[in-house]
Structures are given as C-alpha cells and as structure tokens.
Design a protein around this motif. Sequence first.
Motif, PDB file in Angstrom:
ATOM      1  N   UNK A  35       7.396   8.038   3.734  1.00  0.00           N
ATOM      2  CA  UNK A  35       6.177   7.682   4.451  1.00  0.00           C
ATOM      3  C   UNK A  35       5.218   8.854   4.346  1.00  0.00           C
ATOM      4  N   UNK A  36       5.702  10.041   4.669  1.00  0.00           N
ATOM      5  CA  UNK A  36       4.876  11.232   4.495  1.00  0.00           C
ATOM      6  C   UNK A  36       5.226  11.893   3.157  1.00  0.00           C
ATOM      7  N   UNK A  37       4.283  12.607   2.623  1.00  0.00           N
ATOM      8  CA  UNK A  37       4.475  13.265   1.331  1.00  0.00           C
ATOM      9  C   UNK A  37       5.318  14.519   1.507  1.00  0.00           C
ATOM     10  N   UNK A  38       6.285  14.705   0.600  1.00  0.00           N
ATOM     11  CA  UNK A  38       7.186  15.850   0.639  1.00  0.00           C
ATOM     12  C   UNK A  38       7.111  16.559  -0.709  1.00  0.00           C
ATOM     13  N   UNK A  40       0.843  -1.201   0.000  1.00  0.00           N
ATOM     14  CA  UNK A  40       0.000   0.000   0.000  1.00  0.00           C
ATOM     15  C   UNK A  40       0.874   1.246   0.000  1.00  0.00           C
ATOM     16  N   UNK A  41       1.925   1.247   0.801  1.00  0.00           N
ATOM     17  CA  UNK A  41       2.849   2.381   0.826  1.00  0.00           C
ATOM     18  C   UNK A  41       3.523   2.561  -0.534  1.00  0.00           C
ATOM     19  N   UNK A  85       3.491   5.825  -2.882  1.00  0.00           N
ATOM     20  CA  UNK A  85       4.718   6.426  -3.387  1.00  0.00           C
ATOM     21  C   UNK A  85       4.621   6.650  -4.890  1.00  0.00           C
ATOM     22  N   UNK A  86       4.049   5.693  -5.595  1.00  0.00           N
ATOM     23  CA  UNK A  86       3.841   5.851  -7.039  1.00  0.00           C
ATOM     24  C   UNK A  86       2.879   6.995  -7.321  1.00  0.00           C
ATOM     25  N   UNK A  87       1.760   7.005  -6.630  1.00  0.00           N
ATOM     26  CA  UNK A  87       0.701   7.975  -6.896  1.00  0.00           C
ATOM     27  C   UNK A  87       1.123   9.418  -6.617  1.00  0.00           C
ATOM     28  N   UNK A  88       1.973   9.616  -5.624  1.00  0.00           N
ATOM     29  CA  UNK A  88       2.323  10.973  -5.211  1.00  0.00           C
ATOM     30  C   UNK A  88       3.562  11.532  -5.900  1.00  0.00           C
TER      31      UNK A  88
END
Length: 146
Positions: free
Chosen positions: A83-86, A58-59, A63-66
């Motif tokens: 883990x968090x979006x940057x 899921x992570x 990562x792909x989507x963001x």
Amino acid sequence: NILPDYAFSYELKRIPKRACLRSIVRITVLPLIVTIGVGLAWTPLGFYGLFVVVFAAILGYFQYRDAGVGWNDAHLWVRFRKVSQVTVLSSRKKIQAVEIRSSPLQRRKSLSTLRFSILSTLAGKTFSVRDLDQNEANKLLLSFRK
C-alpha cells in the motif's frame, strides 16, 4: 553523516510495460469475485463493491509504476509497494541469498520475480519484486556470482 556508506544516488530499473496489466489483474481478481458474489446475493449492495474493484485497480497500477531494482558493486536496492512505497537499500555483504523465480505465466512474457534475504534479525527478512524483465534479473543474479 549518519550512514555514509549508504549516502549515494541510485538509478532504478523499473519493471517493463508488459507487466502493467499483470499487476492490475493480480490485485483486482479477488475483489471482483467477491463483488460478483455479493452482487448476485444482494443486488443493490453489490454495486458498492465496484468501488473496491476500482480502488484495487488503481493500487495495482501504482504497484506497477513504483516497482524496480538496481545494483552496483557494493549495494542492491529494490523498490516496491504493497500500500505504501518501500525502498530497501542493502549492502551486498549482508545479503544471504538471492533467487529468481518465474511462473509459467511470467515466462510467457519474459518476466521473473526477484527475492533476496538478509539476516537483520534472528529470523531474517526477505524482500521481493515481481515481474522484473527476465534479462535484467539474470544480469543481477550473475553479478552476485562474481
């Protein structure tokens, strides 16, 4: 009001769909190997590792989507996720180096990794986005040669 040079809307060019499976596999391989090893040694305990593998998958999808990149004449911006979006928004004048790399597996799918460095501290900072479309990465690199 605080940073007027950075107050603009930006469009993000996301990584292509052909990179989705690659993002998921990259992050799930290690938990899967550990789960199999623990499962062979301690059979009932190994099933709990499947939760870790599902969480990693899921992570990897997030990562792909963001992930994505964008640029204009004055700025470069990238978005990625550990883990968090940057989201990193940098003035092109402050960028020290830009490079594009492709592993043999990335070349098979026409993908590249973009890395750029800025000198924000004495040691500097490097940011990267994996699995960009190779044509988009080359366009970005050419825009820095102007």
